[in-house]
Every structure is written in structure tokens, then in C-alpha cells.
Design an enzyme around this catalytic site. Structure first.
Site, PDB file in Angstrom:
ATOM      1  N   HIS A 139      -6.497  -7.167  -0.074  1.00  9.81           N
ATOM      2  CA  HIS A 139      -6.533  -5.923  -0.495  1.00  9.81           C
ATOM      3  C   HIS A 139      -5.654  -5.537  -1.840  1.00  9.81           C
ATOM      4  O   HIS A 139      -4.696  -6.028  -1.992  1.00  9.81           O
ATOM      5  CB  HIS A 139      -5.990  -4.908   0.784  1.00  9.81           C
TER       6      HIS A 139
ATOM      7  N   ASP B 294      -2.945 -10.908  -2.376  1.00 13.12           N
ATOM      8  CA  ASP B 294      -3.489 -10.187  -0.797  1.00 13.12           C
ATOM      9  C   ASP B 294      -4.842  -9.868  -1.093  1.00 13.12           C
ATOM     10  O   ASP B 294      -5.101  -9.705  -2.048  1.00 13.12           O
ATOM     11  CB  ASP B 294      -2.766  -8.778  -0.417  1.00 13.12           C
TER      12      ASP B 294
ATOM     13  N   ASP C  57      -4.436 -12.746   3.779  1.00 12.70           N
ATOM     14  CA  ASP C  57      -5.600 -12.266   4.500  1.00 12.70           C
ATOM     15  C   ASP C  57      -6.804 -12.665   3.699  1.00 12.70           C
ATOM     16  O   ASP C  57      -7.858 -12.258   4.144  1.00 12.70           O
ATOM     17  CB  ASP C  57      -5.524 -10.707   4.688  1.00 12.70           C
TER      18      ASP C  57
ATOM     19  N   HIS D  61       0.926  -1.156  -0.181  1.00 15.91           N
ATOM     20  CA  HIS D  61       0.096  -0.023  -0.092  1.00 15.91           C
ATOM     21  C   HIS D  61       1.002   1.230   0.032  1.00 15.91           C
ATOM     22  O   HIS D  61       0.346   2.342  -0.235  1.00 15.91           O
ATOM     23  CB  HIS D  61      -0.964  -0.005   1.277  1.00 15.91           C
TER      24      HIS D  61
END
Length: 307
Positions: free
Chosen positions: A165, A163, A244, A126
Site C-alpha cells: 500500500h 509495502d 504484504d 498511513h
């Protein structure tokens, strides 16, 4: 040839409060599962060195790196956003996390290992060119990719991000760089609420709805990722390995299990065998249910190393 396992003690010293899911215990959970599974003794081990400024500045603005240094607190915490903060050890940990990726790239390019896994934190995908967010400060995988291109003279690399995200920071840094193909899936709509509108041609973003399971992911990998990867012919594959999307992880709402991570990794190993001299460098991103994280990393490393 052994899989190289890189980490550094400083990666345990970064913490953002006892309440925070991105905790030092994540590395303990991985270590414990690797030991209990018997895999740890089959891995080559190295302690990461810090990333030099030259490598970081290929991915991040000089003013941003200087800002991180100014914001590093002598005591307590410096808040970057509501869920991201620095403690006195954060910058050292981030430098070693980024350095692990560089060191792993150098090792696989030198033939010292075919594959590598970097058990590091804070995560990175990120982190944008000039902004920390989402638990991330330096974009470890982007730094590693640009190092491979600049230092080893590669023409084509691939980044895989599984991931839950979207790796918005990696996209921010590498969008439009035709030397890099980034393939990802991510839960959508979900943090950081981007990645679906007009991605650059080198970004293969695959948004999937909440509660998607392994069958959905395996189909998109087979139908979309693999043809693009074969067309790109990467000379090195880098992985933003977030776990995740596991069904036990409360920070996402997807339904993957360890066998899905193993299957994805096996497909990447096959692509690397065809195009990249078997070279894969994997870097830890998310994964916050400690048991699921440890088990998933074991499955991933087993597949990386053919164990």
C-alpha cells in the site's frame, strides 16, 4: 557489527478484535522465525522507549496528538475508521513503536550498530499529520526521519517504502521537504487510492498493477530508485518495511517472495555503504500472512546484517 533488534511488550497489547489481520500474532510469527532460523542470537537487543512529544510533534499536529489521548478508551474499543480502532493499550503501543525508530536512529548514528530492525506495531505509514487511518496512528518512519534531521544535524535522509500500500501518511508529512527522498512502489489501484497524481519532487512513487512479480519490482528499483538514491546521497536510510506484497498475503495481489525482499535490502545496503556510513533503520509496516511475514523478515534481516 550486529544488527540492533528493537521491540516492546506493549506492541503485543494493542489489538483491534480477533477478526483483525493486524494482530499481535504478527510479532509472534517474526519472533518464531528468527528463533528457528538461528538468527536471533546474532542480533543485539533493546527494549524501545516511548517517543517524547517533542519528536512526535515534528510530524503530527499538536491537536491530533491530544485527540488521540482523549480517544484512548479505558475499556473496549474506540473506532477511528471501519478498520482502525484503539483499545486501552493502543496509545502506549504507538508511543513505543515511534520511540523504537528514534532509539534506532540514535544507535546507528552513535555507531552502536550499523543497521536496526524495529519489530513494532501498530504500523505507521498511513498516519497523516492530523489523521489516523489504515491501522496506523503515529507515523513511525516520518518521526524517525525528522528526529535524525533535527537531533543529529543530517542534511539528507532517504525513506524506502516497499509495502503493498502507498505510504500516504509519510507523503502527507514529508512532501516538499527536499532533505528527504522517499522511494516507494505500491499496488495501484488499491488502498489508499492515491500517490499517482502530481507527487512532490522529493516523492518517487512507482505504482504497479496487481499481480506484479519480483522481476517488475527489481527493474523499477534498478532503473528508478537507485539512480535517485545515488543522486540524493542519503546520510541515513530508513525503511518502511511492509511485507504484504508477498504472493501469499491476501491483503494485496502482488507476487513477491522472500528472495525479492532480500534483493531489495541488499541494494539498499550497497547504497548505504556508498553514502550513509552503512546506516539503515528498518521499521515494520504491513505483512499479514503470518508464515510469509516471518520468513520475509528473516530474509530482510539476513540482508541487513550480512548474515
Amino acid at each position: 557489527m550486529e544488527t540492533l533488534y528493537l521491540t516492546h511488550p506493549s506492541c503485543r497489547l494493542h489489538e483491534m478484535g480477533d477478526w483483525h489481520p493486524e494482530s499481535p500474532q504478527r510479532l509472534d510469527a517474526i519472533n518464531d522465525q528468527l528463533l528457528s532460523s538461528g538468527i536471533m542470537s546474532y542480533l543485539a537487543h533493546a527494549e524501545a522507549m516511548p517517543a517524547p512529544d517533542e519528536a512526535i510533534l515534528r510530524a503530527h499536529a499538536a491537536a491530533y496528538l491530544e485527540r488521540l489521548r482523549r480517544q484512548s478508551p479505558a475499556t473496549g474499543y474506540y473506532p477511528v475508521d471501519p478498520d482502525t480502532s484503539m483499545n486501552p493499550h493502543t496509545l502506549e503501543a504507538a508511543l513505543h513503536a515511534a520511540g523504537a525508530g528514534i532509539q534506532a536512529v540514535d544507535a546507528v548514528m552513535a555507531g552502536q550498530a550499523q543497521t536496526a530492525f524495529c519489530a513494532v506495531r501498530p504500523p505507521g505509514h498511513h498516519a497523516c499529520r492530523d489523521r489516523a487511518m489504515g491501522f496506523c496512528f503515529l507515523n513511525n518512519v516520518a518521526i524517525a526521519a525528522l528526529h535524525a534531521l533535527a537531533h543529529h544535524g543530517l542534511s539528507r535522509v532517504a525513506i524506502i517504502d516497499f509495502d503493498v500500500h502507498h505510504g500516504n501518511g509519510t507523503e502527507d508529512i514529508l512532501a516538499g521537504d527536499e532533505r528527504v527522498l522517499m522511494c516507494s512502489f505500491f499496488q495501484h489501484p488499491f488502498f489508499p487510492n492515491c500517490g499517482v497524481e502530481n507527487p512532490a519532487p522529493n516523492m518517487l512513487n512507482e505504482p504497479v498493477p496487481a499481480y506484479s512479480d519480483g522481476a517488475v519490482v527489481r527493474k523499477l528499483v534498478s532503473d528508478h530508485w537507485l539512480p535517485r538514491l545515488d543522486a540524493h546521497r542519503p546520510e541515513l536510510i530508513l525503511v518502511s518495511a511492509g511485507f504484504d506484497a508477498h504472493r501469499e498475503d491476501d491483503l494485496g495481489q502482488m507476487r513477491l517472495v522472500e528472495a525479492d525482499y532480500a534483493w531489495i535490502t541488499e541494494r539498499l545496503v550497497e547504497v548505504a555503504a556508498r553514502h550513509a556510513g552503512h546506516r539503515i533503520v528498518s521499521m515494520l509496516e504491513g505483512g499479514y500472512n503470518l508464515s510469509a511475514l516471518g520468513r520475509s523478515v528473516v530474509a530482510h534481516i539476513r540482508a541487513l546484517g550480512g548474515l
